[in-house]
Design a protein around this motif. Structure first.
Motif, short mmCIF file in Angstrom:
data_model
loop_
_atom_site.label_atom_id
_atom_site.label_comp_id
_atom_site.label_asym_id
_atom_site.label_seq_id
_atom_site.Cartn_x
_atom_site.Cartn_y
_atom_site.Cartn_z
N ARG A 10 0.35 -6.38 12.13
CA ARG A 10 -0.33 -5.68 11.04
C ARG A 10 0.49 -5.73 9.76
O ARG A 10 -0.05 -5.92 8.67
N ARG B 263 -0.38 -7.24 6.02
CA ARG B 263 -0.17 -6.46 4.81
C ARG B 263 0.63 -7.24 3.77
O ARG B 263 0.26 -7.32 2.61
N PHE C 115 -0.69 -8.29 0.12
CA PHE C 115 -0.15 -7.49 -0.97
C PHE C 115 1.23 -7.93 -1.45
O PHE C 115 1.71 -7.44 -2.46
N ALA D 95 -6.51 -5.79 10.72
CA ALA D 95 -5.63 -4.92 9.95
C ALA D 95 -6.02 -3.45 10.04
O ALA D 95 -5.14 -2.58 10.05
N ALA D 96 -7.30 -3.17 10.11
CA ALA D 96 -7.78 -1.79 10.02
C ALA D 96 -7.06 -0.84 10.97
O ALA D 96 -6.92 -1.14 12.16
N SER D 97 -6.64 0.27 10.44
CA SER D 97 -5.92 1.25 11.27
C SER D 97 -6.83 1.81 12.35
O SER D 97 -6.36 2.25 13.39
N VAL D 98 -8.13 1.77 12.11
CA VAL D 98 -9.09 2.21 13.12
C VAL D 98 -8.92 1.40 14.40
O VAL D 98 -9.06 1.91 15.51
N LEU E 64 -6.11 0.34 -1.95
CA LEU E 64 -6.69 -0.45 -0.87
C LEU E 64 -5.68 -0.63 0.26
O LEU E 64 -6.00 -0.54 1.45
N ARG E 65 -4.46 -0.87 -0.12
CA ARG E 65 -3.40 -1.06 0.88
C ARG E 65 -3.25 0.18 1.75
O ARG E 65 -3.23 0.10 2.98
N MET F 152 -5.35 2.50 2.22
CA MET F 152 -6.59 2.72 2.94
C MET F 152 -6.58 1.99 4.29
O MET F 152 -6.93 2.54 5.32
N VAL F 153 -6.16 0.74 4.25
CA VAL F 153 -6.22 -0.07 5.46
C VAL F 153 -4.99 0.16 6.35
O VAL F 153 -5.11 0.21 7.57
N PHE F 154 -3.84 0.31 5.72
CA PHE F 154 -2.62 0.36 6.52
C PHE F 154 -2.01 1.74 6.66
O PHE F 154 -1.07 1.93 7.43
N GLY F 155 -2.54 2.70 5.94
CA GLY F 155 -1.99 4.05 6.03
C GLY F 155 -2.21 4.66 7.40
O GLY F 155 -3.04 4.19 8.17
N ALA G 141 -3.53 6.75 10.29
CA ALA G 141 -4.88 7.26 10.55
C ALA G 141 -4.88 8.77 10.77
O ALA G 141 -5.93 9.40 10.74
N HIS H 295 -6.31 9.99 4.01
CA HIS H 295 -6.65 8.68 4.55
C HIS H 295 -8.01 8.75 5.24
O HIS H 295 -8.87 7.89 5.04
N LEU I 296 -11.58 6.71 4.41
CA LEU I 296 -12.39 5.95 5.35
C LEU I 296 -13.83 6.48 5.40
O LEU I 296 -14.78 5.71 5.57
#
Lengths: 200, 200
Positions: free
Chosen positions: A113, A117, A121, A174-177, B116-117, B119-122, B124, B129, B133
């Motif tokens: 992941r 990133r 970025f 990538a999605a944390s979900v 955006l960063r 959002m995706v990598f923060g 959960a 955050h 989502l």
DNA sequence: AGTCATAACTGAGCGCAATCAGTTTATATT
DNA sequence: AATATAAACTGATTGCGCTCAGTTATGACT
């Protein structure tokens, strides 16, 4: 003619050796502990160079990860390309191509992941980042080649759709979900989306 | 019945005020200087709280940005939704929805990309955050609604395609390759992809 | 060999996000 | 009111990525 013998002085040789030592140290430590649990100090120590030296070979810690993972990604891409060549159905061929890449990326989830990133970025002016984008470009070309074999998709459309598939795979991995999802679940998720994209 | 009058003690009121002060301070400083040129110390000082307190209201600096930008994003989404409602063509409606979101995200490019960063990598497990989502989910729902109006797309397909459009927009806005691109260029790029996705 | 120029290296030090042991403040209880 | 409990706050401190002024190694030139 086997070696064009470019005048490799002691300096150049030393540099190459150092880069190799750094690459080896980073590869090992990242694989064992994950990027977040490894300090740049540790890598420098293991590679037997000063901390400052490390940053001559990779501008940031993230770059160091790109350096390491690019190698793995490139291998996975080749594996996938070979598998896709042996597959005729468009969706199946696309998934055959992507599968090894997903596997490679999820082998160590934290590193995978973080790699994504840094890829998106990270600073565009850095060498290993550029190399990563090159491999992504190759992946999209390979995808476009697969799509082109399908009479439904002309040249232009194949290229654009390949970009979309690439984006879909990226976000899904990538999605944390999906941080806890298995390789199979990720692959299934990607397949559903690519399926919807290609089907009529 | 207008206010169910939940017993708001002094404590609760103080907390809310602090959150407001923190939000205001972060909003202003981020807007003026960009996230990378603002320290958490500065925000704490401006909000008149201790540095430690800051991290009770947002787990990380990135969370602080999510807190600030979520508000902007939510407004942009409503604007886009209204514009899309007044548009019949599927592609045009989708772009009408997305346009304000792109504009909002690019208003301050560094903050937008960092948003955006995160959002995706923060993480959960963090509140802001999760809120981000949720708004993305709303965006995808709005997209799916638009697609459903088109007889070519059934219920299931609309939902999946909406996810794909969302991923495409994300990658296009986030990619460092497009870091220098204008709002119009980003929008055009997204349109090309969504067009290829929807066209037959 | 001796001298110079410069590429490559180094690690003490800096800035900053984030923590945590200790303090203050608000509420519940008697 | 007095006391107890715990929630909320605080800023000195920590750990880490990265820098930069000073040092060393290399190769070119005489």
């Amino acid at each position: 003619m086997s070696t064009p013998a470019p005048p490799l002085g002691r300096r150049e040789r030393n540099k190459q050796q150092k880069l190799e030592r750094i690459t080896a140290a980073a590869t090992e430590l990242f694989a064992e502990h994950g990027i977040d649990d490894v300090t740049t100090q540790q890598i420098a120590e293991k590679a037997d160079v000063g901390t400052g030296t490390l940053f001559l070979y990779a501008k940031t810690k993230g770059e160091l990860l790109l350096l390491v993972q690019n190698a793995h990604y490139a291998v996975a891409l080749e594996t996938g390309r070979a598998a896709a060549e042996a597959t005729s159905d468009t969706l199946e061929a696309a998934m055959a191509l992507l599968r090894p890449i997903i596997e490679c990326n999820r082998a160590q989830i934290e590193n995978g992941r973080t790699y994504l990133r840094e890829m998106v970025f990270g600073s565009a002016t850095d060498a290993h980042h550029a190399e990563a984008l090159r491999i992504v470009g190759d992946t999209e070309s390979a995808l476009a080649d697969i799509l082109r074999r399908d009479p439904r998709f002309d040249e232009n459309r194949s290229v654009v759709l390949a970009r979309i598939v690439s984006a879909v795979m990226f976000v899904t991995m990538a999605a944390s979900v999906n941080a806890e999802s298995s390789i199979d679940e990720i692959a299934q998720d990607v397949r559903t989306q690519v399926g919807a994209l290609l089907d009529r």
